[in-house]
Structure formats: C-alpha cells, structure tokens
Design an enzyme around this catalytic site. Structure first.
Site, mmCIF file in Angstrom:
data_model
loop_
_atom_site.group_PDB
_atom_site.id
_atom_site.type_symbol
_atom_site.label_atom_id
_atom_site.label_comp_id
_atom_site.label_asym_id
_atom_site.label_seq_id
_atom_site.Cartn_x
_atom_site.Cartn_y
_atom_site.Cartn_z
ATOM 1 N N GLU A 274 0.837 -1.213 0.000
ATOM 2 C CA GLU A 274 0.000 0.000 0.000
ATOM 3 C C GLU A 274 0.864 1.253 0.000
ATOM 4 O O GLU A 274 0.768 2.080 0.903
ATOM 5 C CB GLU A 274 -0.898 0.011 1.245
ATOM 6 C CG GLU A 274 -1.810 -1.192 1.400
ATOM 7 C CD GLU A 274 -2.477 -1.261 2.786
ATOM 8 O OE1 GLU A 274 -2.110 -0.473 3.691
ATOM 9 O OE2 GLU A 274 -3.365 -2.104 2.961
ATOM 10 N N ARG A 277 3.419 7.605 -0.166
ATOM 11 C CA ARG A 277 4.499 8.586 -0.320
ATOM 12 C C ARG A 277 5.503 8.192 -1.405
ATOM 13 O O ARG A 277 5.896 9.027 -2.223
ATOM 14 C CB ARG A 277 5.225 8.724 1.025
ATOM 15 C CG ARG A 277 6.215 9.872 1.108
ATOM 16 C CD ARG A 277 7.043 9.760 2.403
ATOM 17 N NE ARG A 277 6.209 9.568 3.572
ATOM 18 C CZ ARG A 277 5.745 10.575 4.335
ATOM 19 N NH1 ARG A 277 6.056 11.808 4.073
ATOM 20 N NH2 ARG A 277 4.971 10.292 5.383
ATOM 21 N N ARG A 313 2.946 19.994 6.412
ATOM 22 C CA ARG A 313 3.966 19.073 6.925
ATOM 23 C C ARG A 313 5.069 19.739 7.762
ATOM 24 O O ARG A 313 5.414 19.215 8.822
ATOM 25 C CB ARG A 313 4.587 18.241 5.797
ATOM 26 C CG ARG A 313 3.566 17.357 5.073
ATOM 27 C CD ARG A 313 4.193 16.366 4.110
ATOM 28 N NE ARG A 313 4.915 15.338 4.820
ATOM 29 C CZ ARG A 313 6.213 15.286 4.997
ATOM 30 N NH1 ARG A 313 6.997 16.188 4.466
ATOM 31 N NH2 ARG A 313 6.765 14.340 5.697
ATOM 32 N N TYR A 317 4.895 18.135 11.389
ATOM 33 C CA TYR A 317 5.926 17.126 11.672
ATOM 34 C C TYR A 317 7.327 17.717 11.755
ATOM 35 O O TYR A 317 8.297 16.969 11.802
ATOM 36 C CB TYR A 317 5.975 16.077 10.553
ATOM 37 C CG TYR A 317 4.693 15.418 10.159
ATOM 38 C CD1 TYR A 317 3.923 14.730 11.096
ATOM 39 C CD2 TYR A 317 4.258 15.438 8.837
ATOM 40 C CE1 TYR A 317 2.754 14.081 10.719
ATOM 41 C CE2 TYR A 317 3.099 14.795 8.446
ATOM 42 C CZ TYR A 317 2.346 14.123 9.391
ATOM 43 O OH TYR A 317 1.206 13.477 9.004
ATOM 44 N N CYS A 343 -1.565 33.623 10.698
ATOM 45 C CA CYS A 343 -1.356 34.138 12.043
ATOM 46 C C CYS A 343 -1.029 33.024 13.041
ATOM 47 O O CYS A 343 -1.833 32.706 13.924
ATOM 48 C CB CYS A 343 -2.589 34.907 12.498
ATOM 49 S SG CYS A 343 -3.067 36.117 11.273
ATOM 50 N N GLU A 344 0.096 32.393 12.855
ATOM 51 C CA GLU A 344 0.583 31.332 13.732
ATOM 52 C C GLU A 344 2.101 31.363 13.677
ATOM 53 O O GLU A 344 2.671 31.434 12.581
ATOM 54 C CB GLU A 344 0.162 29.940 13.225
ATOM 55 C CG GLU A 344 -1.311 29.654 13.167
ATOM 56 C CD GLU A 344 -1.904 29.226 14.500
ATOM 57 O OE1 GLU A 344 -1.131 28.824 15.408
ATOM 58 O OE2 GLU A 344 -3.125 29.321 14.640
ATOM 59 N N TYR A 372 0.896 13.914 0.928
ATOM 60 C CA TYR A 372 0.473 14.629 2.147
ATOM 61 C C TYR A 372 0.724 16.130 2.015
ATOM 62 O O TYR A 372 1.053 16.805 2.985
ATOM 63 C CB TYR A 372 1.157 14.016 3.395
ATOM 64 C CG TYR A 372 1.018 12.513 3.401
ATOM 65 C CD1 TYR A 372 -0.232 11.938 3.592
ATOM 66 C CD2 TYR A 372 2.095 11.658 3.144
ATOM 67 C CE1 TYR A 372 -0.405 10.559 3.536
ATOM 68 C CE2 TYR A 372 1.933 10.282 3.082
ATOM 69 C CZ TYR A 372 0.684 9.745 3.279
ATOM 70 O OH TYR A 372 0.508 8.387 3.216
HETATM 71 C C1 LIG Z 1 -1.026 6.078 5.176
HETATM 72 C C2 LIG Z 1 -1.115 4.625 4.939
HETATM 73 C C3 LIG Z 1 -0.427 4.027 3.876
HETATM 74 C C4 LIG Z 1 0.537 4.790 2.998
HETATM 75 O O1 LIG Z 1 1.695 5.109 3.700
HETATM 76 P P1 LIG Z 1 2.971 5.768 2.950
HETATM 77 O O2 LIG Z 1 3.924 6.023 4.034
HETATM 78 O O3 LIG Z 1 2.495 7.010 2.314
HETATM 79 O O4 LIG Z 1 3.466 4.755 1.981
HETATM 80 C C5 LIG Z 1 -0.622 2.680 3.651
HETATM 81 N N1 LIG Z 1 -1.458 1.944 4.434
HETATM 82 C C6 LIG Z 1 -2.121 2.486 5.474
HETATM 83 C C7 LIG Z 1 -3.001 1.629 6.292
HETATM 84 C C8 LIG Z 1 -1.978 3.828 5.768
HETATM 85 O O5 LIG Z 1 -2.615 4.356 6.813
#
Ligand SMILES: *Cc1c(COP(=O)(O)O)cnc(C)c1O
Length: 416
Positions: A274, A277, A313, A317, A343-344, A372
């Site tokens: 999955e 990024r 980001r 982070y 304004c932060e 993101y």
């Molecule tokens: C956010 C997320 C991803 C993707 O993560 P990356 O760091 O962008 O590759 C995959 N699976 C789940 C369950 C997520 O929450």
C-alpha cells in the site's frame, strides 16, 4: 525532472514554472506525470519476480481524480480510508477487486457502500469493527472478505506521529491476540478471513523493521494454516521513505523488494503493498511567490504566499522540504526563514534556507510535496485551496481549479 535552462530559469519536464505561475497564480501545486509513472513502474519492476502481487496506491497521499486515473491506467489497485476516497474510485471506474479499505474505524455507511461496490477486502482494526462488518454484511445478505490488521509492535524509527505499529498506538489488533480473533472471525457467517495486514508507519528508511514485521505476519500465516484458516493475501502496508533532503538516502524499491520477495516467494499467497508517499512524494512541487522580506532582531524572514494551510507538513511534523528560487541569479546568498502569511508562529515552511536577494513576486519552488501536501491543506484564515496542475508531455493541464472564496462560504449561507 527539474532543470535550469539557458535563461537561468528552472523548468519542470521542459515546462517553464514561471509560465505556470502566470497562468494560474500562486500558491500552485505542480505534478510531473512522467515522474509518477516512473515511480510506479519502478515498483512493478522491483517486484516482477513475485507473480501474485497487488500494488494498492494509498489514495490519502494524493487523491486528485486525475492522478488516480494515471495509476488506474497503469494497473494499480487502491488502498482507501474513507467513503470519499471510495467515491473518487467509483468515479474513475476503478476495479473493485483491486480495492482494500484500511483505516482505524469504518462507519456503517462506509462498510455498506464498499460491500455494494464489491471491494476486495476490509483491513479490520478491532473486534468491535469485525462484529459490525459481519452484522452489516448479514443484513445485506452478503459476505465480506477481511484481513485483520495486526499491530506487530515494531519500531520503524520514524517520526512518532507516523509510527503506527507500536504497542502504544491506536492501530490494529495486538499480534498475540490475532489467532483468537481469526478463529472468532472464521466462525462468523458473513465474514471470510482471507488476509493478514500490517502497516508499521511512514517515511521509513530502514528495511529491517519491514522484514521483522513481515516475518511476524508469515509466522501468523503458518499458525492460521495449522488451524485450517487459509490466508490468501499478506498485506505489508506502505511506509517506504523518500528523499526529502540531499543527505537523505532511503532504500531503493529494488533493495526493498529483494528483501521481501526472498521471504515470501515460497508461500502460496498474494502480496499486497500500500505505498503512498513513495509513489507520489517526489513528483509534486509547490510554487509560491515572495510577498515581503523583513528582519526581526537578527533573523531574516522571507514571507511567501503559501502558508501552513497549503502545506502543513513542516508545521505538523517539523518536516524538511527543500526550497529554491526559480530564477537563478548570482547575487550573494543569505539565510532566511521562509514563512507563510498565516497568524501562527508555527506557520514556517523552512528554516535557514540559503537564497539570493529576492523581491516581491519572485517565484520559489518547494520540493517533494506530492504526498500529504495538497490533501492536508485547509481553509484556515479563510484562504482558498490552491490549484493543482499536471505536466504531461510538456503540456500544462489544470487538474484542480483554484477554490473561490464563495465556495468556502457556500455552506454557511442557509441560516442567514
Ligand atoms: C497512510 C497509509 C499508507 C501509505 O503510507 P505511505 O507512508 O504514504 O506509503 C498505507 N497503508 C495504510 C493503512 C496507511 O494508513
């Protein structure tokens, strides 16, 4: 690819960034279609020797319909976390058999809509959610395929906000409880456990935590086999890191794949990934223009027209994004904190950036905001969300119009 041309102007895939800013204003997100395709093909190539693999692009990283279409055309599956993301995929006609639904708590509406569309499986995050999916599937007179998202208690050594596989996190089901939960699920009439899932975090630079997590999933796979629960999918989640600064050195997709394939090749089981990024992060840029320069005590500030509402980001982070000027000059460089107009105090895009002398309307480009980036933008300070542009074969294609202020206010008009 970014390249400085003879006129000392930075171009993206041969297209003038200055021109894009003149056409659509700033702030403006710009994506390279070439680069998106390359990153996807790199994954495919890296995992070529694992026949049964399904790459499910994590839609939340960058969910513009036009970008989803690109991945869909390349044969990608999708990982979603909301009804809205499902609707995007229905809109582009994505194959339901390649959709997995993740997320810590799926609503009844989300479960119903996903069952109706016929998605591949749900990544289930709690016993209560499992029972709810079973109940809803029963009412719909259907069966839901599920994976249990286990929490393998692994430290991916990344930012604490994006570490998701630690004991202390809200995600998944403790791995030592997993066998019991699978047995429970296996007895239910309207769910079918077909997968095992984990996602340990994001922006991970070390392959070891991935391998450790996979080993735990494989161990669970064997235990379940002994109990006659036959798992067909092992889903490793996303999380592979990308290069943000020149010093970053993330593992290549090839390195990552070689370590994974070795362990899983002899199992009669599909692999699901999955990635978010690592498929879109480096393909997106944010164009912004200088508003003012100012000095407070001994600190030089460059105030630009993109703020934390456009790119969260750095504020959220403390993330680093490289920033450079679009028109190269030979002027003496000095260090600026590049900040937004919001304004932060936290509205900082980057600290201590070395830049030449710049004046109002000079253009800057912020790197690696494809993941993101736009998706985390907000209307804070009643600022419209930025437009998005795709570069395809030197063509400039507007893939999201700039939001209008009327659109922001629209849903408030009723009660006047
Ligand atoms: C956010 C997320 C991803 C993707 O993560 P990356 O760091 O962008 O590759 C995959 N699976 C789940 C369950 C997520 O929450």
């Amino acid at each position: 690819m970014l390249k400085t041309k003879n006129n000392n102007q930075v171009h993206l895939d041969g297209v003038s960034l200055q021109k894009i800013s003149e056409m659509y204003g700033t702030p403006c997100y710009v994506y390279s279609k070439n680069s998106l395709i390359n990153d996807f093909e790199e994954y495919k190539k890296a995992f070529k020797s694992k026949k049964d693999i399904l790459i499910c692009y994590s839609v939340k990283a960058c969910s513009n319909i036009n970008i989803l279409k690109i991945f869909n055309n390349l044969g990608s599956g999708f990982d979603i976390v909301s009804l809205g993301e499902l609707e995007r995929l229905k809109h582009i006609g994505a194959d339901p058999n390649k959709i997995v639904f993740s997320g810590v708590a799926k609503s009844d509406e989300e479960i119903r809509a996903s069952l109706e569309y016929g998605i591949l499986l749900f990544n289930v995050e709690s016993i209560a959610e499992l029972e709810n999916i079973n109940n809803i599937a029963k009412k719909m007179d259907t069966k839901a395929n599920i994976s249990i998202r286990v929490n393998p208690d692994i430290d991916p050594k990344t930012h604490p906000y994006i570490s998701t596989g630690l004991k202390s996190s809200k995600f998944g089901i403790a791995i030592d409880q997993a066998v019991d939960v699978y047995e429970y699920a296996n007895k239910m009439k309207n769910v079918i456990p077909i997968g095992i899932d984990a996602h340990i975090g994001s922006q991970i630079f070390d392959i070891v935590p991935f391998v450790d997590s996979l080993d735990k999933l494989i161990e669970l796979y064997s235990k379940l086999k002994d109990k006659n629960i036959n798992i067909k999918f092992i889903d490793m989640g996303g999380g592979l890191g990308i290069k943000y600064s020149d010093e970053d050195n993330p593992p290549s997709k090839k390195e990552f794949a070689s370590k994974i394939i070795d362990r899983i090749k002899n199992l009669d089981c599909n692999l699901i990934l999955e990635p978010g990024r690592s498929l879109v992060g480096n393909s997106g840029y944010l164009l912004t223009s200088v508003l003012y320069e100012k000095q407070n005590y001994d600190k030089d500030f460059l105030i630009v027209d993109a703020g934390m509402n456009d790119l969260l980001r750095p504020s959220l982070y403390d993330a680093y994004h490289k920033i450079e000027e679009v028109n190269k000059t030979s002027g003496e460089r000095k260090k600026y904190n590049v900040v937004g107009p919001i304004c932060e105090t936290g509205d900082i895009l980057a600290k201590d950036v070395e830049l030449p002398p710049l004046v109002k309307n000079d253009l800057l480009i912020i790197h690696s905001v494809g993941a993101y980036g736009y998706v985390m933008s907000s209307n804070y300070n009643t600022r419209p969300k930025a437009p998005e542009v795709l570069i395809e074969d030197e063509k400039i294609i507007l893939i999201r119009k700039k939001e209008t202020i009327t659109q922001i206010m629209e849903n408030e008009f009723n009660n006047e």
